[in-house]
Enzyme design. Sequence first.
Site, mmCIF file in Angstrom:
data_model
loop_
_atom_site.group_PDB
_atom_site.id
_atom_site.type_symbol
_atom_site.label_atom_id
_atom_site.label_comp_id
_atom_site.label_asym_id
_atom_site.label_seq_id
_atom_site.Cartn_x
_atom_site.Cartn_y
_atom_site.Cartn_z
ATOM 1 N N HIS A 1 -6.109 -6.508 -1.583
ATOM 2 C CA HIS A 1 -5.030 -5.590 -1.228
ATOM 3 C C HIS A 1 -3.838 -6.360 -0.650
ATOM 4 O O HIS A 1 -3.946 -7.026 0.363
ATOM 5 C CB HIS A 1 -5.556 -4.570 -0.230
ATOM 6 C CG HIS A 1 -4.785 -3.294 -0.176
ATOM 7 N ND1 HIS A 1 -4.409 -2.595 -1.302
ATOM 8 C CD2 HIS A 1 -4.304 -2.577 0.877
ATOM 9 C CE1 HIS A 1 -3.761 -1.499 -0.944
ATOM 10 N NE2 HIS A 1 -3.674 -1.476 0.370
ATOM 11 N N ASP B 1 -8.275 -5.592 -6.128
ATOM 12 C CA ASP B 1 -7.890 -4.454 -5.299
ATOM 13 C C ASP B 1 -8.156 -3.136 -6.017
ATOM 14 O O ASP B 1 -7.580 -2.885 -7.078
ATOM 15 C CB ASP B 1 -6.407 -4.561 -4.948
ATOM 16 C CG ASP B 1 -5.934 -3.430 -4.054
ATOM 17 O OD1 ASP B 1 -6.777 -2.752 -3.444
ATOM 18 O OD2 ASP B 1 -4.698 -3.230 -3.967
ATOM 19 N N SER C 1 0.850 -1.185 0.000
ATOM 20 C CA SER C 1 0.000 0.000 0.000
ATOM 21 C C SER C 1 0.895 1.248 0.000
ATOM 22 O O SER C 1 1.806 1.343 -0.830
ATOM 23 C CB SER C 1 -0.938 -0.056 1.208
ATOM 24 O OG SER C 1 -2.045 0.781 1.050
#
Length: 502
Positions: free
Chosen positions: A462, A437, A184
């Site tokens: 994710h 995602d 991320s």
Amino acid sequence: MRTGVRGLVVDGGAAATCTLALCFACLHVTALRSQLFTRLGGLTYSADPPVSYQTFYFDQQIDHFGFLENGTFKQRYLLSDKFWQRPDGPILFYTGNEGDITWFCNNTGFMWETAEELGAMLLFAEHRYYGESLPFGQDSYRDSKHLNYLTSEQALADFAVLIQNLKSTLPGALHSPVIAVGGSYGGMLSAWFRMKYPHVVVGALAASAPIWQFPGMVPCGDFYKIVTQDFARSGYNCDVNIRKSWKAIDNVTSTVSGLQWLSEEFSLCTALKNKLDVITFKNWLQETWVNLAMVDYPYEANFLQPLPPWPIQVVCKYLPYDSSVSNYQLLHGVSQAAKVYYNYSGSSSCLNTSQTATGSLGALGWFYQACTEMVMPMCTDGVQDMFEPEEWNFQAFSDECYTLFGVRPRADWAGTVYGGKEIAAHSNIIFSNGGLDPWSSGGVTYNITNSLISILIPDGAHHLDLRYSNDLDPPSVRAARALEVMHFKTWINNATEHSQTC
């Protein structure tokens, strides 16, 4: 330079139905102020295998790029050398993101599982202004003057200084090749770390890293399109009914009795009383659907909340209605769907619309970063996505940031400092993205060169590849992890050979 090379698709069969705090960057401007301080709950959840590490603190410069502020702060880092092969064994370095580093350490099982295979030391470095790494202690968030040193550039410099110090002071580490790993925002930092400090890290794994989710790089609506696609493929009319629910909420809450009914139907901790409460409620629901898309894992997990396997499929079982459904029946289904996310464990007596995720994520710090250099445009049209239409309005966003922090965002700075899409001169970076995602909308999804590699995981949400392996993992993520380790070994071997010839 080779551009447009098709990225490697790791296909585990037909894609199944479709982490984190990055999500807070996509809040609409109208919700920014009211949600700022309270979106995160106080609980963390972990059922992953226990890990063992030592905790240390390093005296870090507050300002690496100026000379007037010469103070220091204690940067926390976690170290595990259980599998490290001295001397010169590799180091896997986690580029800490927007939260408590222990939370990321416990949720990054891939590194723990890979360390034994590679004979690697593990280092998890906490990002400044998060967790315990506060440059000004309790005053760190007091005002914008104290927040001024919360930037990705300062964080990357922290990482570089820390690594160089440890390599020079830990016996046997001087010639250890270092690989950066992150997911991320941490994945963005991992990629940028390799770009900015190639002499410090020999390569990087940037998992679910939306390094192109900046103005002028990708369409602002792609993020929410992917969220919608996840719901559309997970159940009959699921996305259609969520799209219809916004109007149903407006209709039902137009009366006092409707506000009361909706509050009771959703088991809200605080009853809805006015239009502002309804706006907050709808933003809370929107975040809920986005979070579900991010953590649509194939097994029971508790990354943001305790959830069942393939949670969107479970959610969509409550939303199979056709066009004749009434407002009240539709919202009953929505309430049951929301409780899959907020009360799967059955332990919550009521739902709190001020909380959507774990308290280990640092909402306030991330909002400041979004209001300065992490400007990530988001928009919805209500047609290609299942949300209420809202255009991206940079001026409105800037004004809101100024009201909150007394600063204005620099929309193009990330592209200027990190190169935007002109990154072919760099090397040894893996960009992994999950097909489920929504953050893949701003990720690198094709090979740029032979050493700037894209790995696509059709069945992945994710940064699924960074999680602990699981018997229910789809073949696509197993293959992705194997490729990542293969590249790690190549980088380590090349670095070792280079070190021996110098």
